[in-house]
Design a protein around this motif. Structure first.
Motif, PDB file in Angstrom:
ATOM      1  N   ASP A 630       0.858  -1.187   0.000  1.00  0.00           N
ATOM      2  CA  ASP A 630       0.000   0.000   0.000  1.00  0.00           C
ATOM      3  C   ASP A 630       0.890   1.232   0.000  1.00  0.00           C
ATOM      4  OD1 ASP A 630      -1.988  -1.876   0.327  1.00  0.00           O
ATOM      5  OD2 ASP A 630      -2.374  -1.392   2.429  1.00  0.00           O
ATOM      6  N   ILE A 647      -3.241   4.231  -2.443  1.00  0.00           N
ATOM      7  CA  ILE A 647      -3.492   3.070  -3.297  1.00  0.00           C
ATOM      8  C   ILE A 647      -3.237   1.827  -2.460  1.00  0.00           C
ATOM      9  CG2 ILE A 647      -2.857   1.804  -5.374  1.00  0.00           C
ATOM     10  CD1 ILE A 647      -1.878   4.418  -6.574  1.00  0.00           C
ATOM     11  N   LEU A 650      -1.147  -2.255  -4.375  1.00  0.00           N
ATOM     12  CA  LEU A 650      -0.583  -1.585  -5.547  1.00  0.00           C
ATOM     13  C   LEU A 650      -0.292  -2.545  -6.691  1.00  0.00           C
ATOM     14  CD1 LEU A 650       0.678   1.051  -6.745  1.00  0.00           C
ATOM     15  CD2 LEU A 650       2.832   0.326  -5.678  1.00  0.00           C
ATOM     16  N   ARG A 670      -6.496  -4.071  -6.665  1.00  0.00           N
ATOM     17  CA  ARG A 670      -5.961  -2.725  -6.447  1.00  0.00           C
ATOM     18  C   ARG A 670      -7.104  -1.716  -6.368  1.00  0.00           C
ATOM     19  NH1 ARG A 670      -2.177  -2.634 -10.146  1.00  0.00           N
ATOM     20  NH2 ARG A 670      -3.677  -2.215 -11.803  1.00  0.00           N
TER      21      ARG A 670
END
Length: 680
Positions: A630, A647, A650, A670
């Motif tokens: 992350d 995010i 990822l 994601r």
């Protein structure tokens, strides 16, 4: 305003981002008012600011980032947890230090915006909370009134048209005659799985009323609602593998699928501090909840079918009507005995529980297209709806005591004990009205030594006993109610190190043995006998280090060797001795880095790796290991306003956090999130 004894360490502030604040009190691990450094156990604390920094939104996400834990959001038990080689019923979830006896299904989806902090205590805690906490205890601590005015608000938008809002306000009222705090969180989020939509609502309110210079009353109320449409119950395995190509298909796409929970907490906490040495505390509470399911929950891929098909079954219609009424009183003294510094606490608690359930027995099945299952009503699978099935009552009382004596300035000894008495009454309405009754008497204790090698370094050794039901006591069958509880013993040694004010490091090594597991009776495999044994041993480490104003590091790791020492299952029974228990990874690692190149900008990354796990006691099926990353960027517009972009996952890793024999609960792909926060 009530007096608070200066000798007692304070909890960490909401803005403290240290994972192991050695100088702060950890109420979950002792009632003596000990700091984390003074506590002979593995303790971790995530404050509100630490939760925000890591991007944790709901309980499961916070659990996953803690040392040695894995968690999954199965719809009916939304904080399914594994730690130290044990799962589910061996992990106790508390609300402001109060447990809900014998029932893991009470731990629901919980938005974290209304919490001040979460405290984690790894290892048995029966001395403090009774049965059901061999692996760990997780305590959710609400935000409470203070005499300093505070307010904050946050809004977040994320993938799948998801929205999250939190607002809170608190401070003195009526010319400082009282103080209040109110928090509200609403979380409406979607999923990569088609049609799944969840709404979480949580409202907390409390008022602190000083009744004199040394007496204060805090009244608090909480309401929590979760409502899930077309809940995701998993994706079927294809040839024993995770099926990424079916990741977005929802087989619980019934036109009337529903699932939810509505719960209420009421608490009254009275604190009297007649002298600097004495504190008397009484907390009375009532919990009431109604939970319901109306779904199809089990899916199996039909190998060789053309076109591909899936059999969906277990059309379940059931509910839980759950009520708890309880009270706990304790007296704590901080002083000395014959010139030796000493703390002790003694107390008692009582509770009465009513738990009722109606269900339909999970009948029905359908064969559907693997890619486009038809949206049909529940009645297409079965016409059988829930009827009253079980009525359970549990009445209990307990007495407890703890003492810490400082033999020297460096050497301390801590002992504690508890005796639990509870009586269970079961009425099996759906099994011909069978009634069962059982009385349990369970002592538990712990003993520990702590030694300060230097002012910055402490070592400890402890021995703890615990007990728990072979399953949640509400779900026991008629024959199982006549069996005793499972017993556990833990030995632990550890170290706690302050790294010259720049960081903290803790290390623990432990050995746990759990006896009297329920296993099939070889002479009658449909019945159970308490003769099994399971053990685990492992090491854990937690590190927080602040290199300078720009760089900050967090890391934790756990290595566990867990085994079924004596265990049989199946019909006829087959031995699983020597196998690894279900859903126990050999190791779990978390690493976090934060970098602030400028005062107004901060960048972060969090890496998590979880080893593979077996999903059956025969050790023939596995969920693969996985790694997630992350990342986040925070822009601090001003001292009180900031914006965050994040995010999660990822690399878009395909992984599952839990499974049933024919299906896996695949985690989200994601996703992105942007949020704004203001505090005043």
């Amino acid at each position: 305003m009530p007096v608070v004894t200066d000798q007692v360490p304070r909890p960490p502030s909401e803005s403290d981002t240290r994972t192991v604040p050695l100088d702060a009190v950890a109420a979950t691990s002792s009632r003596l008012g000990l700091s984390v450094k003074e506590t002979p156990a593995s303790v971790e604390i995530l404050t509100q600011e630490a939760l925000r920094e890591r991007g944790s939104r709901v309980l499961r996400e916070a659990i996953e980032q803690s040392t040695g834990f894995t968690a999954s959001a199965i719809p009916n038990v939304t904080s399914t947890v594994s730690v130290r080689g044990f799962i589910n019923n061996s992990v106790n979830v508390l609300y402001d230090g109060i447990g809900l006896p014998h029932n893991s299904t009470a731990a629901r989806y919980t938005d974290l915006g209304n919490l001040e902090r979460i405290e984690f205590l790894r290892g048995p805690a029966s001395v403090l909370y009774g049965d059901g906490s061999v692996g760990a205890t997780i305590n959710l601590v609400s935000r409470y009134p203070t005499w300093v005015p505070k307010a904050d608000a946050e809004y977040a938008f994320s993938s799948f048209n998801s929205h999250r809002v939190h607002a809170g306000v608190g401070g003195p009222i009526l010319d400082n005659a009282a103080a209040i705090r109110f928090d509200a969180s609403v979380n409406n989020f979607g999923s990569s799985v088609k049609l799944t939509r969840s709404q979480l609502e949580q409202y907390n309110g409390s008022i602190l009323i000083p009744l004199g210079q040394d007496l204060a009353l805090t009244l608090s109320a909480e309401k929590q609602i979760d409502d899930i449409k077309n809940a995701y119950w998993g994706t079927p395995f294809v040839n024993g593998q995770l099926a990424g190509f079916l990741r977005n298909v929802n087989y619980n796409n019934l036109t009337d699928a529903r699932m939810g929970s509505d719960s209420d907490w009421l608490r009254a906490n009275l604190v009297w501090t007649p002298t600097k040495e004495w504190e008397i505390r009484n907390i009375a509470y009532r919990y009431s909840a109604y939970r319901h399911w109306h779904n199809v929950e089990n899916f199996a891929y039909n190998a060789g079918s053309n076109p591909p098909t899936v059999t969906r079954r277990w059309f379940g219609d059931l509910d839980h009507d759950h009520d708890v009424l309880g009270d706990r009183i304790q007296a704590r003294h901080i002083g000395d005995i014959a010139g030796f510094a000493n703390r002790f606490v003694v107390g008692a608690e009582t509770s009465t529980v009513s738990w009722k359930s109606a269900r339909n027995g999970f009948p029905g099945s359908q064969v559907v297209d693997a890619f486009n299952p038809p949206a049909v009503p529940f009645s297409a699978g079965t016409s059988i709806l829930r009827t009253p099935a079980r009525d359970v009552s549990l009445d209990s009382w307990a007495i407890f005591a703890e003492d810490q004596l400082s033999l020297t300035q460096q050497l301390k000894v801590l002992v504690g004990g508890r005796f639990d008495y509870f009586e269970g009454n079961w009425h099996y309405i759906d099994q011909g009205g069978i009634r069962r009754q059982q009385t349990y008497r369970e002592p538990s204790y712990r003993a520990a030594l702590l030694y300060d090698i230097t002012p910055l370094t402490t070592v400890y050794a402890s021995y703890t006993t615990a007990s728990e039901g072979g399953d949640s006591l509400y779900f026991l069958g008629p024959q199982q109610t006549q069996l005793g509880l499972t017993d556990a013993r833990q030995t632990e040694v550890g170290l706690k190190q302050d790294i010259f004010g720049r960081g903290e490091f803790t290390f623990a090594a432990y050995h746990i043995v759990k006896k009297n597991l329920f296993v099939p009776d070889p002479a009658n495999p449909t019945e159970r006998i308490p003769v099994g044994q399971q053990s685990s041993k492992g090491v854990e480490g937690t590190l927080g280090y602040r290199l300078n104003e720009q760089w900050k590091f967090d890391a934790n790791a756990a290595l566990v060797h867990a085994r079924l020492d004596d265990f049989t299952e199946g019909n006829p029974p087959l031995s699983r001795a020597g196998n690894i228990p279900q859903f126990v990874p050999k190791y779990v690692v978390n690493i976090g880095v934060r970098y602030s190149p400028f005062v107004s900008w901060e960048f972060g990354a969090w890496l998590r790796h979880v080893d593979s796990v077996f999903i059956d006691n025969a050790n023939t099926q596995k969920l693969p290991a996985y790694t997630t990353v992350d990342v986040s960027a925070v822009y601090k517009y001003s001292r009180n306003v900031e914006f965050t972009a994040r995010i999660r996952n990822l690399t878009d890793a395909l992984y599952a956090t839990w499974s049933a024999p024919t299906q896996a609960y695949i985690a989200e792909p994601r996703t992105f999130e942007i949020s704004a926060r203001a505090k005043f």
